[in-house]
Design a protein around this motif. Structure first.
Motif, mmCIF file in Angstrom:
data_model
loop_
_atom_site.group_PDB
_atom_site.id
_atom_site.type_symbol
_atom_site.label_atom_id
_atom_site.label_comp_id
_atom_site.label_asym_id
_atom_site.label_seq_id
_atom_site.Cartn_x
_atom_site.Cartn_y
_atom_site.Cartn_z
ATOM 1 N N PHE A 193 -9.869 19.863 5.824
ATOM 2 C CA PHE A 193 -10.106 21.095 6.577
ATOM 3 C C PHE A 193 -9.448 21.011 7.955
ATOM 4 C CE2 PHE A 193 -13.371 21.972 3.451
ATOM 5 C CZ PHE A 193 -13.506 23.344 3.461
ATOM 6 N N LEU A 194 -9.550 19.837 8.595
ATOM 7 C CA LEU A 194 -8.931 19.640 9.905
ATOM 8 C C LEU A 194 -7.410 19.753 9.802
ATOM 9 C CD1 LEU A 194 -9.352 19.022 12.912
ATOM 10 C CD2 LEU A 194 -9.289 16.580 12.318
ATOM 11 N N ALA A 195 -6.839 19.230 8.725
ATOM 12 C CA ALA A 195 -5.394 19.350 8.510
ATOM 13 C C ALA A 195 -4.984 20.815 8.352
ATOM 14 C CB ALA A 195 -4.964 18.532 7.287
ATOM 15 N N ALA A 196 -5.786 21.579 7.619
ATOM 16 C CA ALA A 196 -5.505 23.012 7.464
ATOM 17 C C ALA A 196 -5.620 23.733 8.798
ATOM 18 C CB ALA A 196 -6.447 23.629 6.434
ATOM 19 N N ALA A 197 -6.628 23.395 9.586
ATOM 20 C CA ALA A 197 -6.785 24.005 10.915
ATOM 21 C C ALA A 197 -5.612 23.628 11.813
ATOM 22 C CB ALA A 197 -8.106 23.560 11.545
ATOM 23 N N SER A 198 -5.166 22.395 11.706
ATOM 24 C CA SER A 198 -4.014 21.938 12.484
ATOM 25 C C SER A 198 -2.757 22.727 12.106
ATOM 26 C CB SER A 198 -3.794 20.443 12.232
ATOM 27 O OG SER A 198 -2.679 19.979 12.943
ATOM 28 N N ALA A 219 -12.218 18.923 22.808
ATOM 29 C CA ALA A 219 -11.462 19.697 21.815
ATOM 30 C C ALA A 219 -11.650 21.193 22.051
ATOM 31 C CB ALA A 219 -11.908 19.326 20.403
ATOM 32 N N GLY A 220 -12.874 21.604 22.322
ATOM 33 C CA GLY A 220 -13.142 23.023 22.584
ATOM 34 C C GLY A 220 -12.412 23.530 23.811
ATOM 35 N N ILE A 221 -12.385 22.722 24.848
ATOM 36 C CA ILE A 221 -11.669 23.109 26.072
ATOM 37 C C ILE A 221 -10.180 23.255 25.781
ATOM 38 C CG2 ILE A 221 -10.991 22.344 28.387
ATOM 39 C CD1 ILE A 221 -13.808 20.929 28.481
ATOM 40 N N PHE A 226 -9.078 29.532 12.497
ATOM 41 C CA PHE A 226 -9.124 28.147 12.973
ATOM 42 C C PHE A 226 -10.588 27.705 13.081
ATOM 43 C CE2 PHE A 226 -9.508 24.961 16.302
ATOM 44 C CZ PHE A 226 -8.543 24.035 15.926
ATOM 45 N N GLY A 227 -11.391 28.507 13.730
ATOM 46 C CA GLY A 227 -12.810 28.185 13.874
ATOM 47 C C GLY A 227 -13.510 28.090 12.532
#
Length: 168
Positions: free
Chosen positions: A120-125, A42-44, A153-154
């Motif tokens: 939180f993941l949905a918001a980041a998405s 994911a980071g890459i 995002f982070g």
């Protein structure tokens, strides 16, 4: 790497995100591949998104001096490429979170309720989708604004992990 390959952003991702492996091992005393490999991937993928946007600021200069980047490699197809990397980033973060038990049964049903990591993941998405859909790759200032917005995002991902651990 810009002198040797059109994929220097991939090499940056491999090196920059190595800290996920090191940090996990330092905190846990082991590496759980089911958690850490999707997190590393994911980071890459995230690095490929934000640094390709950043690289669009320099593409004219890169051509003049003869160096390479994913911005030059992808050209007019940049948005589909970074959309794919963004989707892969989110999918791998979801898998890593699931494998790390960042979900709990709130007792509301027989199915687990993903609170609070997945909201939180949905918001980041949504933030990543906003970046990709609105970036003007021919405008250096807009590319820089979108690159800098990755702090949010982070922060969202960090907040989801933190809250997921505090609640569970």
């Amino acid at each position: 790497m810009k002198r040797f390959t059109y994929w220097p952003q991939a090499y940056l991702g491999l090196v920059f995100n190595w800290g996920a492996l090191i940090g996990w091992a330092a905190m846990k005393g082991t590496i759980d591949p089911a958690i850490i490999l999707p997190l590393y991937t994911a980071g890459i993928c995230w690095t490929l998104v934000y640094d390709t946007i950043y690289a669009h600021q320099d593409k004219e200069d890169d051509v003049k001096i003869g160096v390479k980047s994913t911005a030059l490699r992808f050209g007019d197809s940049t948005k589909p490429w970074i959309s794919g990397f963004g989707a892969a980033c989110i999918a791998n973060l979801a898998l890593s979170g699931y494998n790390a038990d960042l979900d709990i049964d709130c007792g509301l049903s027989s199915h687990w309720t993903a609170w609070p990591y997945y909201p939180f993941l949905a918001a980041a998405s949504a933030h990543l989708a906003w970046q990709v859909s609105t970036v003007d790759l021919s405008d250096r200032l807009d590319c820089n604004r979108k690159f800098v917005s990755n702090k949010w995002f982070g922060a969202l991902i960090f907040g989801g992990i933190l809250c997921g651990r505090l609640v569970s």
